[in-house]
Design a protein around this motif. Structure first.
Motif, PDB file in Angstrom:
ATOM      1  N   ALA A  80     -37.205 -37.308 -54.758  1.00 60.50           N
ATOM      2  CA  ALA A  80     -37.976 -36.874 -53.589  1.00 60.50           C
ATOM      3  C   ALA A  80     -38.093 -35.356 -53.509  1.00 60.50           C
ATOM      4  CB  ALA A  80     -37.348 -37.428 -52.310  1.00 60.50           C
ATOM      5  N   GLY A  81     -37.069 -34.656 -53.973  1.00 60.39           N
ATOM      6  CA  GLY A  81     -37.145 -33.193 -53.992  1.00 60.39           C
ATOM      7  C   GLY A  81     -38.243 -32.715 -54.931  1.00 60.39           C
ATOM      8  N   GLN A  82     -38.291 -33.329 -56.119  1.00 61.31           N
ATOM      9  CA  GLN A  82     -39.321 -32.945 -57.092  1.00 61.31           C
ATOM     10  C   GLN A  82     -40.717 -33.286 -56.581  1.00 61.31           C
ATOM     11  OE1 GLN A  82     -38.725 -31.067 -59.521  1.00 61.31           O
ATOM     12  NE2 GLN A  82     -36.537 -31.308 -59.900  1.00 61.31           N
ATOM     13  N   MET A  83     -40.848 -34.412 -55.900  1.00 62.02           N
ATOM     14  CA  MET A  83     -42.155 -34.787 -55.373  1.00 62.02           C
ATOM     15  C   MET A  83     -42.609 -33.801 -54.310  1.00 62.02           C
ATOM     16  SD  MET A  83     -44.442 -37.039 -55.963  1.00 62.02           S
ATOM     17  CE  MET A  83     -45.798 -35.950 -55.558  1.00 62.02           C
ATOM     18  N   THR A  84     -41.676 -33.341 -53.477  1.00 63.30           N
ATOM     19  CA  THR A  84     -41.996 -32.351 -52.449  1.00 63.30           C
ATOM     20  C   THR A  84     -42.401 -31.027 -53.089  1.00 63.30           C
ATOM     21  OG1 THR A  84     -40.380 -33.416 -50.996  1.00 63.30           O
ATOM     22  CG2 THR A  84     -41.138 -31.237 -50.356  1.00 63.30           C
ATOM     23  N   LYS A  85     -41.736 -30.660 -54.173  1.00 61.40           N
ATOM     24  CA  LYS A  85     -42.101 -29.414 -54.862  1.00 61.40           C
ATOM     25  C   LYS A  85     -43.516 -29.501 -55.413  1.00 61.40           C
ATOM     26  CE  LYS A  85     -41.827 -25.380 -56.853  1.00 61.40           C
ATOM     27  NZ  LYS A  85     -40.757 -24.935 -57.756  1.00 61.40           N
ATOM     28  N   LEU A  86     -43.924 -30.674 -55.886  1.00 56.67           N
ATOM     29  CA  LEU A  86     -45.291 -30.811 -56.373  1.00 56.67           C
ATOM     30  C   LEU A  86     -46.294 -30.585 -55.244  1.00 56.67           C
ATOM     31  CD1 LEU A  86     -45.068 -33.854 -58.824  1.00 56.67           C
ATOM     32  CD2 LEU A  86     -44.997 -31.402 -59.356  1.00 56.67           C
ATOM     33  N   CYS A  87     -45.991 -31.080 -54.062  1.00 62.40           N
ATOM     34  CA  CYS A  87     -46.862 -30.810 -52.908  1.00 62.40           C
ATOM     35  C   CYS A  87     -46.917 -29.310 -52.637  1.00 62.40           C
ATOM     36  CB  CYS A  87     -46.346 -31.551 -51.674  1.00 62.40           C
ATOM     37  SG  CYS A  87     -46.408 -33.352 -51.821  1.00 62.40           S
ATOM     38  N   ASN A  88     -45.770 -28.654 -52.750  1.00 60.59           N
ATOM     39  CA  ASN A  88     -45.713 -27.199 -52.592  1.00 60.59           C
ATOM     40  C   ASN A  88     -46.604 -26.505 -53.612  1.00 60.59           C
ATOM     41  OD1 ASN A  88     -43.896 -24.699 -51.560  1.00 60.59           O
ATOM     42  ND2 ASN A  88     -44.137 -24.534 -53.770  1.00 60.59           N
ATOM     43  N   GLN A  89     -46.565 -26.983 -54.856  1.00 68.70           N
ATOM     44  CA  GLN A  89     -47.324 -26.325 -55.915  1.00 68.70           C
ATOM     45  C   GLN A  89     -48.823 -26.568 -55.788  1.00 68.70           C
ATOM     46  OE1 GLN A  89     -45.086 -24.282 -56.404  1.00 68.70           O
ATOM     47  NE2 GLN A  89     -45.074 -24.204 -58.651  1.00 68.70           N
TER      48      GLN A  89
ATOM     49  N   ASP B 200     -46.473 -27.303 -63.605  1.00 69.96           N
ATOM     50  CA  ASP B 200     -46.321 -28.031 -62.347  1.00 69.96           C
ATOM     51  C   ASP B 200     -47.635 -28.682 -61.908  1.00 69.96           C
ATOM     52  OD1 ASP B 200     -43.686 -27.289 -62.308  1.00 69.96           O
ATOM     53  OD2 ASP B 200     -43.932 -25.681 -60.846  1.00 69.96           O
ATOM     54  N   LEU B 201     -48.746 -27.987 -62.080  1.00 66.77           N
ATOM     55  CA  LEU B 201     -50.031 -28.570 -61.691  1.00 66.77           C
ATOM     56  C   LEU B 201     -50.408 -29.742 -62.607  1.00 66.77           C
ATOM     57  CD1 LEU B 201     -52.055 -25.366 -60.774  1.00 66.77           C
ATOM     58  CD2 LEU B 201     -51.194 -27.112 -59.200  1.00 66.77           C
ATOM     59  N   ASP B 202     -50.055 -29.649 -63.875  1.00 65.22           N
ATOM     60  CA  ASP B 202     -50.289 -30.784 -64.768  1.00 65.22           C
ATOM     61  C   ASP B 202     -49.436 -31.989 -64.358  1.00 65.22           C
ATOM     62  OD1 ASP B 202     -52.257 -29.676 -66.349  1.00 65.22           O
ATOM     63  OD2 ASP B 202     -50.898 -28.989 -67.924  1.00 65.22           O
ATOM     64  N   THR B 203     -48.229 -31.724 -63.871  1.00 69.71           N
ATOM     65  CA  THR B 203     -47.393 -32.816 -63.371  1.00 69.71           C
ATOM     66  C   THR B 203     -48.004 -33.425 -62.118  1.00 69.71           C
ATOM     67  OG1 THR B 203     -45.399 -31.744 -64.250  1.00 69.71           O
ATOM     68  CG2 THR B 203     -45.072 -33.459 -62.612  1.00 69.71           C
ATOM     69  N   VAL B 204     -48.554 -32.584 -61.242  1.00 71.26           N
ATOM     70  CA  VAL B 204     -49.256 -33.080 -60.062  1.00 71.26           C
ATOM     71  C   VAL B 204     -50.356 -34.060 -60.468  1.00 71.26           C
ATOM     72  CG1 VAL B 204     -50.879 -32.434 -58.226  1.00 71.26           C
ATOM     73  CG2 VAL B 204     -48.798 -31.091 -58.572  1.00 71.26           C
ATOM     74  N   ILE B 205     -51.142 -33.678 -61.462  1.00 70.47           N
ATOM     75  CA  ILE B 205     -52.259 -34.515 -61.906  1.00 70.47           C
ATOM     76  C   ILE B 205     -51.756 -35.839 -62.467  1.00 70.47           C
ATOM     77  CG2 ILE B 205     -54.148 -34.653 -63.587  1.00 70.47           C
ATOM     78  CD1 ILE B 205     -54.391 -31.550 -63.203  1.00 70.47           C
TER      79      ILE B 205
ATOM     80  N   SER C 198     -52.919 -43.106 -57.630  1.00 68.03           N
ATOM     81  CA  SER C 198     -54.314 -43.181 -57.166  1.00 68.03           C
ATOM     82  C   SER C 198     -54.589 -42.177 -56.047  1.00 68.03           C
ATOM     83  CB  SER C 198     -54.644 -44.604 -56.689  1.00 68.03           C
ATOM     84  OG  SER C 198     -54.506 -45.521 -57.747  1.00 68.03           O
ATOM     85  N   SER C 199     -54.091 -40.944 -56.239  1.00 64.27           N
ATOM     86  CA  SER C 199     -54.278 -39.884 -55.246  1.00 64.27           C
ATOM     87  C   SER C 199     -55.320 -38.886 -55.749  1.00 64.27           C
ATOM     88  CB  SER C 199     -52.958 -39.149 -54.990  1.00 64.27           C
ATOM     89  OG  SER C 199     -51.955 -40.048 -54.564  1.00 64.27           O
ATOM     90  N   PRO C 200     -56.403 -38.665 -55.012  1.00 66.35           N
ATOM     91  CA  PRO C 200     -57.390 -37.678 -55.443  1.00 66.35           C
ATOM     92  C   PRO C 200     -56.855 -36.253 -55.252  1.00 66.35           C
ATOM     93  CG  PRO C 200     -57.984 -38.577 -53.302  1.00 66.35           C
ATOM     94  CD  PRO C 200     -56.803 -39.359 -53.772  1.00 66.35           C
ATOM     95  N   VAL C 201     -56.908 -35.448 -56.312  1.00 69.25           N
ATOM     96  CA  VAL C 201     -56.441 -34.056 -56.230  1.00 69.25           C
ATOM     97  C   VAL C 201     -57.481 -33.133 -56.881  1.00 69.25           C
ATOM     98  CG1 VAL C 201     -53.956 -34.496 -56.030  1.00 69.25           C
ATOM     99  CG2 VAL C 201     -55.019 -34.469 -58.293  1.00 69.25           C
ATOM    100  N   PRO C 202     -58.712 -33.104 -56.366  1.00 71.17           N
ATOM    101  CA  PRO C 202     -59.747 -32.292 -57.008  1.00 71.17           C
ATOM    102  C   PRO C 202     -59.441 -30.805 -56.995  1.00 71.17           C
ATOM    103  CG  PRO C 202     -60.496 -33.106 -54.874  1.00 71.17           C
ATOM    104  CD  PRO C 202     -59.240 -33.834 -55.197  1.00 71.17           C
TER     105      PRO C 202
END
Length: 303
Positions: free
Chosen positions: A178-187, A253-258, A265-269
């Motif tokens: 959950a910490g890593q997932m929150t960091k992705l939102c931060n990034q 980090d942005l590649d991990t977000v994608i 199934s989350s849109p991140v344009p």
């Protein structure tokens, strides 16, 4: 022994810190300044010189830290580096781990964090918190970092006083990963902010406006933010040393977000576009360049 702030503790645990890069060096320095006993390790030992002079003990291999410390902090480049330090021939998994706890400040894929935590617990009983940070090198130096944690609640509370010697805030976000997932939102927010602020700064500069005054002009309005106040002056004045963060790190980090977005199934344009801009910046400026050099992508050839 007194801990952070000078308060007496019934038990002050022995600490270790693995990885003395842009974040790890100032963070471990703050632990020493708070009066804690700290053993440190880094692949290149030269980075530990100042810490040893300040009272830290130097370990030869990660295993030495795991044997000595009760709580082991680390901040490494990527999941491959974490795997090597934990499961390598001289890694954390090679010691008796019952009662010991790892707090990993590295930014890695949530799936990797969950897998490493489970594998290490199975190997030697050692606990694991994924605890990526936000605030950059300035936050690490000033102790103003925000830390987002995934793992067992009791483990997070055990680590809290020591983490707060290095950070302003520690938030338990849920179970492992959950910490890593929150960091992705931060990034998503930070990476897109860098791209948008580079665009606004270039527009002001090309139109003949003093871009260094944008933070002053927009302070208190809806466009105001910490990134506006910190990033725009550095972009406009070409201040990139020391870097606030590397282009390669933001792109990772942005590649991990994608990847996570695809699996959920989350849109991140916006994050997808920011990733492509940072990929261009990596090609043009180099992987180790300051992430804020994304601003230079829009510079005219004769500038």
């Amino acid at each position: 022994m007194a801990g952070a702030g000078g308060e007496d503790k019934t038990k002050v645990e022995r600490l270790g810190y693995l990885g003395l890069g842009m974040m790890g060096l100032p963070m471990s320095q703050r632990l020493l300044e708070a009066g804690y006993d700290v053993m440190v390790w880094n692949r290149s030992t030269g980075k530990a010189t100042a810490l040893v002079e300040a009272g830290a003990k130097l370990a030869g291999v990660p295993r030495d830290v795991a044997e000595s410390a009760d709580i082991i902090f680390m901040c490494l480049t990527d999941a491959a580096a974490v795997e090597e330090v934990v499961f390598g021939s001289d890694g954390l998994a090679t010691v008796a781990g019952a009662g010991k706890l790892v707090v990993d400040f590295s930014s890695i894929h949530p799936d990797a964090a969950r897998a490493i935590a489970a594998r290490l617990r199975l190997a030697n009983g050692m606990g694991w918190i994924d605890a990526p940070v936000s605030g950059g090198t300035v936050g690490a130096e000033q102790g103003t970092l925000a830390v987002m944690a995934g793992g067992d609640a009791a483990d997070v509370e055990r680590a809290r006083p020591y983490v707060l010697a290095m950070a302003r805030r520690l938030t338990h976000m849920g179970p492992s990963g959950a910490g890593q997932m929150t960091k992705l939102c931060n990034q998503v927010i930070v990476g897109c902010a860098m791209a948008v602020l580079a665009e606004a700064t270039r527009l002001a500069t090309n139109a003949g406006i003093d871009a260094t005054r944008l933070p002053e002009a927009l302070a208190g309005g809806f466009a105001d933010s910490i990134p506006l106040q910190l990033f725009v002056p550095r972009m406009a004045q070409g201040i990139h040393s020391p870097p606030l963060g590397h282009i390669a790190t933001m792109l990772k980090d942005l590649d991990t977000v994608i990847d996570v977005a695809r699996n959920t199934s989350s849109p991140v344009p916006m994050a997808g576009l920011a990733a492509q801009l940072f990929r261009l910046a990596k090609s043009a400026r180099g992987a180790d360049a300051d992430a804020l050099e994304i601003y230079k992508l829009s510079a005219a050839q004769n500038r």
